[in-house]
Design an enzyme around this catalytic site. Structure first.
Site, short mmCIF file in Angstrom:
data_model
loop_
_atom_site.label_atom_id
_atom_site.label_comp_id
_atom_site.label_asym_id
_atom_site.label_seq_id
_atom_site.Cartn_x
_atom_site.Cartn_y
_atom_site.Cartn_z
N HIS A 173 -56.66 -52.46 -127.71
CA HIS A 173 -56.70 -53.57 -128.65
C HIS A 173 -57.71 -54.65 -128.33
CE1 HIS A 173 -54.10 -56.77 -126.93
NE2 HIS A 173 -53.30 -55.75 -126.48
N CYS B 227 -51.22 -53.44 -121.74
CA CYS B 227 -52.36 -52.84 -122.70
C CYS B 227 -53.83 -53.00 -122.12
CB CYS B 227 -52.40 -53.56 -124.01
SG CYS B 227 -50.83 -52.99 -124.88
#
Length: 202
Positions: free
Chosen positions: A166, A177
């Protein structure tokens, strides 16, 4: 059946006539009487009377042709996909996205070749390290908000539980992430599909 009745009647008539006509001579034999009776018949009936009785032949039994099953085509077996190293990356050709944690880089791969990248990334900090391995994309969320950290995660592409590509900071590490620039995050979001393989190497 009709011919037999006519013949019987004529034989009786002929015998009667022969018997009545033979006043002074000897009686005709049965064979002579039959021949005389037949001679009185029309030619067609004479042939029927003289021809031996031939039993009607029974029709030949109908034998069904053996049923031959159509050949079953052999199943089409797809050739196995052989994974090979993709030039310029540490990943194999079956991956659609490649992440190298040690160099903080990521790539998109298509048809066994690099289609985008390398691009800079940041990954999980101490205690939240991004695990290596091969995973598959599970879902996308364009305007995702983390329910754990209450943080925006634009252009999220999830591939390992709560871990996703992301848009995020390239100067700070994440909670696992893979942070990308806005441009790269959009490219990964639009290029990857559910089921695509993401390979993470150290």
């Amino acid at each position: 059946m009709r011919v037999r009745r006519v013949l019987s009647l004529l034989v009786v008539v002929a015998l009667t006539g022969l018997l009545s006509g033979a006043a002074g001579g000897a009686l005709p034999t049965a064979e002579a009487a039959a021949v005389a009776a037949v001679r009185l018949l029309p030619l067609r009936l004479q042939e029927a009377a003289i021809a031996p009785s031939v039993p009607a032949l029974a029709p030949a039994p109908v034998v069904a042709a053996p049923v031959v099953a159509a050949p079953v085509p052999a199943p089409v077996v797809a050739a196995p996909v052989v994974a090979r190293a993709v030039a310029g990356t540490p990943c194999v050709s079956t991956a659609r996205a490649c992440i190298e944690l040690s160099s903080d880089r990521a790539w998109l791969i298509r048809g066994g070749e690099v289609s985008y990248g390398p691009v800079p990334i940041t990954s999980g900090r101490a205690g939240f390290r991004t695990p290596p391995g091969s995973f598959t994309v599970t879902f996308h969320s364009r305007d995702h908000i983390s329910s754990i950290y209450d943080a925006p995660m634009p252009y999220s592409v999830f591939f390992n539980g709560g871990i996703a590509f992301h848009q995020g900071s390239l100067s700070q590490q994440s909670h696992g992430c893979i942070h990308l620039s806005r441009t790269a995050a959009r490219e990964f979001f639009e290029s990857l599909e559910r089921g695509d393989v993401v390979q993470v190497v150290r």
